[in-house]
Design a protein around this motif. Structure first.
Motif, PDB file in Angstrom:
ATOM      1  N   GLY A   1       0.776  -1.230   0.000  1.00  0.00           N
ATOM      2  CA  GLY A   1       0.000   0.000   0.000  1.00  0.00           C
ATOM      3  C   GLY A   1       0.809   1.283   0.000  1.00  0.00           C
ATOM      4  N   TYR A   2       2.124   1.205  -0.071  1.00  0.00           N
ATOM      5  CA  TYR A   2       2.974   2.404  -0.086  1.00  0.00           C
ATOM      6  C   TYR A   2       2.755   3.188  -1.361  1.00  0.00           C
ATOM      7  N   ARG A   3       2.643   4.535  -1.242  1.00  0.00           N
ATOM      8  CA  ARG A   3       2.364   5.377  -2.403  1.00  0.00           C
ATOM      9  C   ARG A   3       3.514   6.312  -2.746  1.00  0.00           C
ATOM     10  N   GLY A   4       4.623   6.233  -2.034  1.00  0.00           N
ATOM     11  CA  GLY A   4       5.745   7.133  -2.283  1.00  0.00           C
ATOM     12  C   GLY A   4       6.646   6.629  -3.393  1.00  0.00           C
ATOM     13  N   ASP A   5       7.829   7.237  -3.482  1.00  0.00           N
ATOM     14  CA  ASP A   5       8.754   6.836  -4.541  1.00  0.00           C
ATOM     15  C   ASP A   5      10.007   6.191  -3.957  1.00  0.00           C
ATOM     16  N   VAL A   6      10.855   5.724  -4.831  1.00  0.00           N
ATOM     17  CA  VAL A   6      12.041   4.985  -4.425  1.00  0.00           C
ATOM     18  C   VAL A   6      13.036   5.885  -3.693  1.00  0.00           C
ATOM     19  N   ASN A   7      13.056   7.182  -4.015  1.00  0.00           N
ATOM     20  CA  ASN A   7      14.006   8.075  -3.349  1.00  0.00           C
ATOM     21  C   ASN A   7      13.710   8.224  -1.857  1.00  0.00           C
ATOM     22  N   THR A   8      12.451   8.179  -1.487  1.00  0.00           N
ATOM     23  CA  THR A   8      12.090   8.232  -0.075  1.00  0.00           C
ATOM     24  C   THR A   8      12.603   6.990   0.645  1.00  0.00           C
ATOM     25  N   VAL A   9      12.491   5.852  -0.006  1.00  0.00           N
ATOM     26  CA  VAL A   9      13.007   4.605   0.580  1.00  0.00           C
ATOM     27  C   VAL A   9      14.531   4.691   0.694  1.00  0.00           C
ATOM     28  N   ARG A  10      15.190   5.216  -0.324  1.00  0.00           N
ATOM     29  CA  ARG A  10      16.646   5.367  -0.266  1.00  0.00           C
ATOM     30  C   ARG A  10      17.068   6.253   0.890  1.00  0.00           C
ATOM     31  N   ARG A  11      16.345   7.372   1.083  1.00  0.00           N
ATOM     32  CA  ARG A  11      16.670   8.272   2.197  1.00  0.00           C
ATOM     33  C   ARG A  11      16.477   7.578   3.537  1.00  0.00           C
ATOM     34  N   ARG A  12      15.442   6.751   3.653  1.00  0.00           N
ATOM     35  CA  ARG A  12      15.185   6.035   4.902  1.00  0.00           C
ATOM     36  C   ARG A  12      16.276   5.000   5.170  1.00  0.00           C
ATOM     37  N   LEU A  13      16.837   4.416   4.105  1.00  0.00           N
ATOM     38  CA  LEU A  13      17.854   3.378   4.259  1.00  0.00           C
ATOM     39  C   LEU A  13      19.273   3.937   4.334  1.00  0.00           C
ATOM     40  N   ARG A  14      19.465   5.222   4.100  1.00  0.00           N
ATOM     41  CA  ARG A  14      20.814   5.805   4.100  1.00  0.00           C
ATOM     42  C   ARG A  14      21.580   5.540   5.403  1.00  0.00           C
ATOM     43  N   PRO A  15      20.980   5.710   6.595  1.00  0.00           N
ATOM     44  CA  PRO A  15      21.739   5.396   7.817  1.00  0.00           C
ATOM     45  C   PRO A  15      22.172   3.939   7.886  1.00  0.00           C
ATOM     46  N   TYR A  16      21.376   3.047   7.347  1.00  0.00           N
ATOM     47  CA  TYR A  16      21.747   1.634   7.341  1.00  0.00           C
ATOM     48  C   TYR A  16      22.994   1.413   6.476  1.00  0.00           C
ATOM     49  N   ARG A  17      23.061   2.121   5.377  1.00  0.00           N
ATOM     50  CA  ARG A  17      24.200   1.964   4.474  1.00  0.00           C
ATOM     51  C   ARG A  17      25.496   2.501   5.068  1.00  0.00           C
ATOM     52  N   THR A  18      25.386   3.515   5.920  1.00  0.00           N
ATOM     53  CA  THR A  18      26.589   4.090   6.535  1.00  0.00           C
ATOM     54  C   THR A  18      27.016   3.316   7.775  1.00  0.00           C
ATOM     55  N   GLY A  19      26.297   2.270   8.115  1.00  0.00           N
ATOM     56  CA  GLY A  19      26.697   1.426   9.230  1.00  0.00           C
ATOM     57  C   GLY A  19      26.009   1.738  10.541  1.00  0.00           C
ATOM     58  N   VAL A  20      25.053   2.650  10.540  1.00  0.00           N
ATOM     59  CA  VAL A  20      24.340   3.001  11.764  1.00  0.00           C
ATOM     60  C   VAL A  20      23.029   2.221  11.780  1.00  0.00           C
ATOM     61  N   ILE A  21      23.141   0.918  11.937  1.00  0.00           N
ATOM     62  CA  ILE A  21      21.955   0.062  11.929  1.00  0.00           C
ATOM     63  C   ILE A  21      21.459  -0.077  13.363  1.00  0.00           C
ATOM     64  N   PRO A  22      20.200   0.278  13.619  1.00  0.00           N
ATOM     65  CA  PRO A  22      19.681   0.098  14.971  1.00  0.00           C
ATOM     66  C   PRO A  22      19.653  -1.375  15.345  1.00  0.00           C
ATOM     67  N   ARG A  23      20.043  -1.666  16.554  1.00  0.00           N
ATOM     68  CA  ARG A  23      20.065  -3.073  16.987  1.00  0.00           C
ATOM     69  C   ARG A  23      18.660  -3.629  17.149  1.00  0.00           C
TER      70      ARG A  23
END
Length: 141
Positions: free
Chosen positions: A76-98
């Motif tokens: 049901g998500y209506r946004g675009d891929v860039n919003t998902v990329r922004r949300r995942l950016r901290p994960y890519r830099t290694g700041v993954i919440p435990r």
């Protein structure tokens, strides 16, 4: 300044025409004369409902933002891929919440948890509902 007030102008518009300390004081008031909030309220994002899903999928080593976008679009998500990329950016830099992020409490969500059978709740939903019930018991005492 009193001359500007005598006309049919509001005090706020008169204060903007006159450069004075009163003008800056009135500029901090909203239309109804109440103080404006000092901190802007964060608007809810389209992706907020899916952050738990994204967290779990990232922990399952699915790191492709396009694939994750397609998955949450089916939910049901209506946004675009860039919003998902922004949300995942901290994960890519290694700041993954435990721990998985706690879902935002809304009336609809809590009602859904209460009305569903306990075996149908995920572990996170069950934990959040238990915490909420515990907070309610503490407030009653």
């Amino acid at each position: 300044m009193s001359e500007a007030y005598r006309g049919r102008r509001s005090g706020r518009s008169a204060a903007f025409r006159i450069s004075s300390p009163a003008a800056s004081a009135l500029a901090e008031l909203d239309v109804r004369g109440r103080p404006r909030p000092l901190v802007a309220r964060a608007r809810p994002s389209l992706i907020d409902e899916y952050r738990l899903y994204l967290h779990h999928r990232w922990m399952e080593r699915c790191t492709n933002a396009s694939a994750l976008t397609r998955e949450i679009e089916k939910l049901g998500y209506r946004g675009d891929v860039n919003t998902v990329r922004r949300r995942l950016r901290p994960y890519r830099t290694g700041v993954i919440p435990r721990d998985a992020p706690v879902p935002q409490l809304t009336v609809y969500r809590v009602t859904d948890w209460i009305m569903r059978r306990p075996e149908q709740l995920t572990d996170i939903e069950r934990k959040c509902l238990d915490d909420l019930c515990e907070r309610g018991r503490e407030e009653l005492q």
